[in-house]
Design a protein around this motif. Structure first.
Motif, PDB file in Angstrom:
ATOM      1  N   ALA A  28       0.758  -1.225  -0.417  1.00 17.28           N
ATOM      2  CA  ALA A  28       0.093  -0.062   0.223  1.00 17.28           C
ATOM      3  C   ALA A  28       0.938   1.137   0.178  1.00 17.28           C
ATOM      4  CB  ALA A  28      -0.853   0.395   0.984  1.00 17.28           C
ATOM      5  N   ILE A  29       2.051   0.964   0.823  1.00 17.12           N
ATOM      6  CA  ILE A  29       3.126   2.429   0.169  1.00 17.12           C
ATOM      7  C   ILE A  29       3.964   2.461  -0.390  1.00 17.12           C
ATOM      8  CG2 ILE A  29       4.708   3.550   2.566  1.00 17.12           C
ATOM      9  CD1 ILE A  29       2.215   3.036   3.435  1.00 17.12           C
ATOM     10  N   THR A  30       3.688   3.627  -1.116  1.00 12.21           N
ATOM     11  CA  THR A  30       4.250   4.023  -1.883  1.00 12.21           C
ATOM     12  C   THR A  30       5.654   5.027  -1.386  1.00 12.21           C
ATOM     13  OG1 THR A  30       3.302   6.269  -3.296  1.00 12.21           O
ATOM     14  CG2 THR A  30       3.113   3.966  -3.644  1.00 12.21           C
ATOM     15  N   VAL A  45      -7.606   8.026   6.600  1.00 12.01           N
ATOM     16  CA  VAL A  45      -8.184   7.947   5.361  1.00 12.01           C
ATOM     17  C   VAL A  45      -9.927   8.953   6.129  1.00 12.01           C
ATOM     18  CG1 VAL A  45      -9.856   6.380   4.594  1.00 12.01           C
ATOM     19  CG2 VAL A  45      -7.897   5.296   4.897  1.00 12.01           C
ATOM     20  N   ALA A  46      -9.944   9.523   5.085  1.00 18.17           N
ATOM     21  CA  ALA A  46     -11.039  11.135   5.443  1.00 18.17           C
ATOM     22  C   ALA A  46     -11.307  11.246   6.909  1.00 18.17           C
ATOM     23  CB  ALA A  46     -12.004   9.505   4.930  1.00 18.17           C
ATOM     24  N   ASN A 230     -17.059  -3.480   0.703  1.00 15.98           N
ATOM     25  CA  ASN A 230     -15.862  -4.166   2.515  1.00 15.98           C
ATOM     26  C   ASN A 230     -14.843  -4.434   1.876  1.00 15.98           C
ATOM     27  OD1 ASN A 230     -15.565  -4.526   4.564  1.00 15.98           O
ATOM     28  ND2 ASN A 230     -16.569  -7.057   4.351  1.00 15.98           N
ATOM     29  N   PHE A 231     -14.564  -3.970   0.920  1.00 17.35           N
ATOM     30  CA  PHE A 231     -13.020  -4.470   0.865  1.00 17.35           C
ATOM     31  C   PHE A 231     -11.856  -3.196   1.705  1.00 17.35           C
ATOM     32  CE2 PHE A 231     -11.184  -0.431  -0.589  1.00 17.35           C
ATOM     33  CZ  PHE A 231     -12.461   0.852  -0.967  1.00 17.35           C
ATOM     34  N   LYS A 232     -10.014  -4.726   1.136  1.00  7.93           N
ATOM     35  CA  LYS A 232      -9.066  -4.705   2.347  1.00  7.93           C
ATOM     36  C   LYS A 232      -8.592  -3.575   1.366  1.00  7.93           C
ATOM     37  CE  LYS A 232      -6.407  -8.016   2.296  1.00  7.93           C
ATOM     38  NZ  LYS A 232      -5.377  -7.587   2.133  1.00  7.93           N
ATOM     39  N   VAL A 233      -8.537  -2.290   2.286  1.00  3.12           N
ATOM     40  CA  VAL A 233      -6.923  -1.767   1.900  1.00  3.12           C
ATOM     41  C   VAL A 233      -5.717  -2.030   1.845  1.00  3.12           C
ATOM     42  CG1 VAL A 233      -6.087   0.593   2.130  1.00  3.12           C
ATOM     43  CG2 VAL A 233      -8.456   0.523   2.476  1.00  3.12           C
ATOM     44  N   THR A 234      -5.611  -2.202   0.083  1.00 11.59           N
ATOM     45  CA  THR A 234      -4.500  -3.372  -0.394  1.00 11.59           C
ATOM     46  C   THR A 234      -3.332  -2.569  -0.636  1.00 11.59           C
ATOM     47  OG1 THR A 234      -5.762  -4.978  -0.158  1.00 11.59           O
ATOM     48  CG2 THR A 234      -3.495  -5.098  -1.132  1.00 11.59           C
ATOM     49  N   TYR A 235      -3.522  -1.416  -1.811  1.00 11.53           N
ATOM     50  CA  TYR A 235      -2.315  -0.526  -2.744  1.00 11.53           C
ATOM     51  C   TYR A 235      -2.891   0.886  -2.799  1.00 11.53           C
ATOM     52  CZ  TYR A 235      -2.424  -5.727  -4.924  1.00 11.53           C
ATOM     53  OH  TYR A 235      -2.027  -6.893  -4.801  1.00 11.53           O
ATOM     54  N   PRO A 236      -2.169   1.118  -2.407  1.00 13.10           N
ATOM     55  CA  PRO A 236      -2.279   3.447  -2.672  1.00 13.10           C
ATOM     56  C   PRO A 236      -3.717   3.441  -3.647  1.00 13.10           C
ATOM     57  CG  PRO A 236       0.136   2.217  -3.502  1.00 13.10           C
ATOM     58  CD  PRO A 236      -0.709   0.983  -3.538  1.00 13.10           C
ATOM     59  N   ASP A 237      -4.171   2.575  -4.553  1.00  9.14           N
ATOM     60  CA  ASP A 237      -5.610   3.302  -5.145  1.00  9.14           C
ATOM     61  C   ASP A 237      -6.524   3.277  -4.031  1.00  9.14           C
ATOM     62  OD1 ASP A 237      -4.758   2.558  -8.876  1.00  9.14           O
ATOM     63  OD2 ASP A 237      -4.022   4.317  -7.732  1.00  9.14           O
ATOM     64  N   ASP A 238      -6.298   2.548  -3.336  1.00  7.10           N
ATOM     65  CA  ASP A 238      -7.749   1.764  -2.617  1.00  7.10           C
ATOM     66  C   ASP A 238      -7.864   3.250  -1.215  1.00  7.10           C
ATOM     67  OD1 ASP A 238      -7.777  -0.027  -3.677  1.00  7.10           O
ATOM     68  OD2 ASP A 238      -6.717  -1.135  -2.885  1.00  7.10           O
ATOM     69  N   ALA A 240      -8.147   6.073  -1.802  1.00 11.95           N
ATOM     70  CA  ALA A 240      -8.962   7.210  -2.335  1.00 11.95           C
ATOM     71  C   ALA A 240     -10.469   6.461  -2.118  1.00 11.95           C
ATOM     72  CB  ALA A 240      -8.728   7.494  -3.862  1.00 11.95           C
ATOM     73  N   LEU A 241     -10.334   5.254  -2.942  1.00 13.78           N
ATOM     74  CA  LEU A 241     -12.079   4.991  -2.097  1.00 13.78           C
ATOM     75  C   LEU A 241     -12.193   4.248  -1.106  1.00 13.78           C
ATOM     76  CD1 LEU A 241     -11.197   1.690  -5.477  1.00 13.78           C
ATOM     77  CD2 LEU A 241     -12.543   3.980  -5.576  1.00 13.78           C
ATOM     78  N   ALA A 242     -11.446   4.051   0.109  1.00 14.05           N
ATOM     79  CA  ALA A 242     -12.076   4.255   1.031  1.00 14.05           C
ATOM     80  C   ALA A 242     -11.967   5.064   1.537  1.00 14.05           C
ATOM     81  CB  ALA A 242     -10.702   3.591   1.437  1.00 14.05           C
ATOM     82  N   ALA A 243     -11.280   6.746   1.042  1.00 18.27           N
ATOM     83  CA  ALA A 243     -11.933   8.433   1.617  1.00 18.27           C
ATOM     84  C   ALA A 243     -12.947   8.200   0.722  1.00 18.27           C
ATOM     85  CB  ALA A 243     -10.538   8.861   1.223  1.00 18.27           C
ATOM     86  N   ALA A 244     -13.571   7.649  -0.208  1.00 17.21           N
ATOM     87  CA  ALA A 244     -14.977   8.823  -0.803  1.00 17.21           C
ATOM     88  C   ALA A 244     -16.001   7.865  -0.432  1.00 17.21           C
ATOM     89  CB  ALA A 244     -14.758   8.055  -2.281  1.00 17.21           C
TER      90      ALA A 244
END
Ligand SMILES: Nc1ccn([C@@H]2O[C@H](COP(=O)(O)OP(=O)(O)OP(=O)(O)O)[C@@H](O)[C@H]2O)c(=O)n1
Ligand SMILES: C[C@](O)(CO)[C@H](O)COP(=O)(O)O
Length: 257
Positions: A28-30, A45-46, A230-238, A240-244
């Motif tokens: 998840a971390i870049t 996140v949010a 109910n997805f798992k935050v795994t990758y960097p793009d996740d 923004a999806l979680a925050a939205a």
């Protein structure tokens, strides 16, 4: 393997939450991350650290007697969280998620959990779970002989991949009608899960979730519909999806007041 049955006069089984929170979040971390040294479950996140959203969902389920967060030994991040003292933690995280869970189950027994009690194991990084989904899992499994997990039926066409000379290519299209994505929480009796994890470990069975240990013991956990959110935050793009999703939920709550 039989589930420990409720003995005559025995107190009703309680529900415990076990939150594996001891990973490093490597995927998840870049380099561009604001704080690359911060494991993903602590990343904001949010407006809140990810794990706090997860714990808020469990706090909204009164039937859950206690939520235990399992952090890595030497974790220096947890104590910096604003509500750190509101939750129980054990610094007994392992080198794998399964090891973290196994250590956490022992810690639950040390905190007074009974072998026949239920445990809901939920990823700290699956921060979009809702109290309603947790209640739905409990409702679906509390009288079940095995237990079960939230899962999401595959919504897209599924491809089998093969490594070609010029990159990854389709090897086949896989029938998706019986394919589900495992989510968490995953809910099982503490003693049964501990036994299944120990036997799977001894047999060298790869255990990526609690259900796979139960399956290795010949048991068939229930699949309970979770949801795409109910997805798992795994990758960097996740992030923004979680925050939205979280910000949209917050806006709905604020609009009601
Ligand atoms: N040794 C480990 C590994 C993972 N986890 C937790 O298990 C959950 C789901 O695992 P995953 O998404 O794989 O997290 P990481 O292992 O941190 O991610 P990565 O594989 O990208 O490093 C996360 O909340 C993570 O903190 C854990 O408690 N102990
Ligand atoms: C347990 C889990 O969330 C089920 O999908 C998932 O396996 C955990 O993530 P990992 O990358 O497999 O550790």
């Amino acid at each position: 393997m039989k589930a420990p049955q409720q003995q005559q006069g025995q107190a009703p089984a309680r529900f415990w939450a076990l939150i594996p929170c001891a990973g490093v979040g490597a995927r998840a971390i870049t380099a561009g991350s604001a704080a690359p040294e911060l494991p993903k479950q602590y990343q904001p996140v949010a407006g809140s650290p990810m794990v706090m959203h997860t714990l808020t969902a469990f706090a909204g389920v009164p039937r859950v007697h206690h939520s235990l967060v399992v952090i890595a030994a030497g974790d220096s991040f947890w104590q910096q969280l604003p509500a750190a003292d509101h939750y129980g933690t054990e610094a007994c995280g392992g080198s794998t998620r399964a090891e973290t869970v196994g250590n956490g189950l022992k810690a639950l027994l040390d905190r007074g959990a009974q072998p026949q009690d239920w445990v809901l194991v939920h990823d700290a990084a699956r921060c979009l779970v809702t109290s309603g989904q947790i209640n739905a899992l409990i409702d679906a499994c509390e009288h079940d002989a095995v237990g079960g997990l939230l899962a999401h039926q595959l919504p897209d066409t599924l491809k089998m991949a093969t490594m070609g000379v010029d990159g990854v290519r389709v090897a086949a299209t896989v029938d998706r009608s019986d394919k589900w994505l495992a989510q968490t929480p995953q809910m099982f009796r503490i003693a049964v899960l501990m036994d299944a994890l120990a036997k799977a470990g001894a047999a060298g069975v790869a255990v990526t979730d609690e259900a796979s240990a139960m399956e290795a013991a010949g048991l068939q956990p229930k699949l309970v519909a979770g949801g795409a959110q109910n997805f798992k935050v795994t990758y960097p793009d996740d992030f923004a999806l979680a925050a939205a999703v979280l910000l949209q939920r917050q806006a709905v709550v604020q609009a009601r007041h």
